[in-house]
Design a protein around this motif. Structure first.
Motif, PDB file in Angstrom:
ATOM      1  N   PHE A   1       0.832  -1.209   0.000  1.00  0.00           N
ATOM      2  CA  PHE A   1       0.000   0.000   0.000  1.00  0.00           C
ATOM      3  C   PHE A   1       0.862   1.253   0.000  1.00  0.00           C
ATOM      4  N   SER A   2       1.947   1.219   0.749  1.00  0.00           N
ATOM      5  CA  SER A   2       2.856   2.364   0.786  1.00  0.00           C
ATOM      6  C   SER A   2       3.468   2.623  -0.590  1.00  0.00           C
ATOM      7  N   ASP A   3       3.913   1.562  -1.247  1.00  0.00           N
ATOM      8  CA  ASP A   3       4.460   1.710  -2.604  1.00  0.00           C
ATOM      9  C   ASP A   3       3.386   2.192  -3.577  1.00  0.00           C
ATOM     10  N   GLY A   4       2.163   1.718  -3.404  1.00  0.00           N
ATOM     11  CA  GLY A   4       1.061   2.171  -4.251  1.00  0.00           C
ATOM     12  C   GLY A   4       0.771   3.652  -4.064  1.00  0.00           C
ATOM     13  N   ASP A   5       0.842   4.128  -2.820  1.00  0.00           N
ATOM     14  CA  ASP A   5       0.643   5.560  -2.568  1.00  0.00           C
ATOM     15  C   ASP A   5       1.746   6.395  -3.209  1.00  0.00           C
ATOM     16  N   LEU A   6       2.974   5.895  -3.149  1.00  0.00           N
ATOM     17  CA  LEU A   6       4.083   6.607  -3.801  1.00  0.00           C
ATOM     18  C   LEU A   6       3.876   6.676  -5.310  1.00  0.00           C
ATOM     19  N   ALA A   7       3.453   5.552  -5.899  1.00  0.00           N
ATOM     20  CA  ALA A   7       3.203   5.529  -7.344  1.00  0.00           C
ATOM     21  C   ALA A   7       2.050   6.463  -7.706  1.00  0.00           C
ATOM     22  N   SER A   8       1.004   6.492  -6.888  1.00  0.00           N
ATOM     23  CA  SER A   8      -0.141   7.367  -7.140  1.00  0.00           C
ATOM     24  C   SER A   8       0.254   8.837  -7.043  1.00  0.00           C
ATOM     25  N   THR A   9       1.041   9.173  -6.035  1.00  0.00           N
ATOM     26  CA  THR A   9       1.489  10.557  -5.872  1.00  0.00           C
ATOM     27  C   THR A   9       2.332  10.997  -7.055  1.00  0.00           C
ATOM     28  N   GLN A  10       3.265  10.152  -7.459  1.00  0.00           N
ATOM     29  CA  GLN A  10       4.121  10.491  -8.599  1.00  0.00           C
ATOM     30  C   GLN A  10       3.312  10.579  -9.890  1.00  0.00           C
ATOM     31  N   LEU A  11       2.338   9.688 -10.028  1.00  0.00           N
ATOM     32  CA  LEU A  11       1.477   9.681 -11.210  1.00  0.00           C
ATOM     33  C   LEU A  11       0.712  10.994 -11.326  1.00  0.00           C
ATOM     34  N   ARG A  12       0.159  11.463 -10.221  1.00  0.00           N
ATOM     35  CA  ARG A  12      -0.650  12.686 -10.251  1.00  0.00           C
ATOM     36  C   ARG A  12       0.191  13.952 -10.327  1.00  0.00           C
ATOM     37  N   ARG A  13       1.372  13.930  -9.720  1.00  0.00           N
ATOM     38  CA  ARG A  13       2.245  15.109  -9.786  1.00  0.00           C
ATOM     39  C   ARG A  13       2.809  15.336 -11.173  1.00  0.00           C
ATOM     40  N   SER A  14       3.308  14.252 -11.769  1.00  0.00           N
ATOM     41  CA  SER A  14       3.981  14.391 -13.061  1.00  0.00           C
ATOM     42  C   SER A  14       3.070  14.097 -14.244  1.00  0.00           C
TER      43      SER A  14
END
Length: 123
Positions: free
Chosen positions: A56-69
């Motif tokens: 879940f932590s890795d998924g949140d990181l991927a989601s944050t990066q996805l939405r930022r960039s």
């Protein structure tokens, strides 16, 4: 893997919240291919919880990066980390799924902020 991945794309904003809200209520199968079957059940459950939390932590990181960039090529990784891996770790009888409480709290927060803004402008 592909079938579970397809379920994620039904609504990729809601599905991770649904999985995170309900994975603890699943009655897991005794033997899981991702965790060694020679361990005691309570140790298997703890290890599954640890792996799901990391996922879940890795998924949140991927989601944050996805939405930022705005890099939508990260969406399959977000699917794997936030839904497929925890779903595989906690495969079993899910029981009755609950709606994510985070959405209700977020809605209440926005409502209070809106009322505060109205009060501030009208006073």
């Amino acid at each position: 893997y592909l079938r579970k991945n397809d379920y994620f794309f039904v609504d990729f904003s809601l599905m991770p919240l649904m999985v995170e809200e309900n994975y603890l209520t699943v009655r897991r199968h005794a033997n899981n291919c991702l965790i060694g079957s020679s361990k005691r059940k309570d140790l298997q459950d703890l290890e599954a919880l640890e792996l799901a939390a990391l996922s879940f932590s890795d998924g949140d990181l991927a989601s944050t990066q996805l939405r930022r960039s705005n890099d939508w090529s990260l969406l399959p990784y977000h699917a794997a980390y936030s839904c497929v891996i925890p779903g595989s770790l906690f495969s079993g009888n899910p029981g009755r799924p609950n709606f994510p409480q985070w959405l209700g709290k977020f809605s209440s927060r926005n409502k209070k902020l809106r009322y505060y803004g109205l009060l501030k402008t009208n006073m």
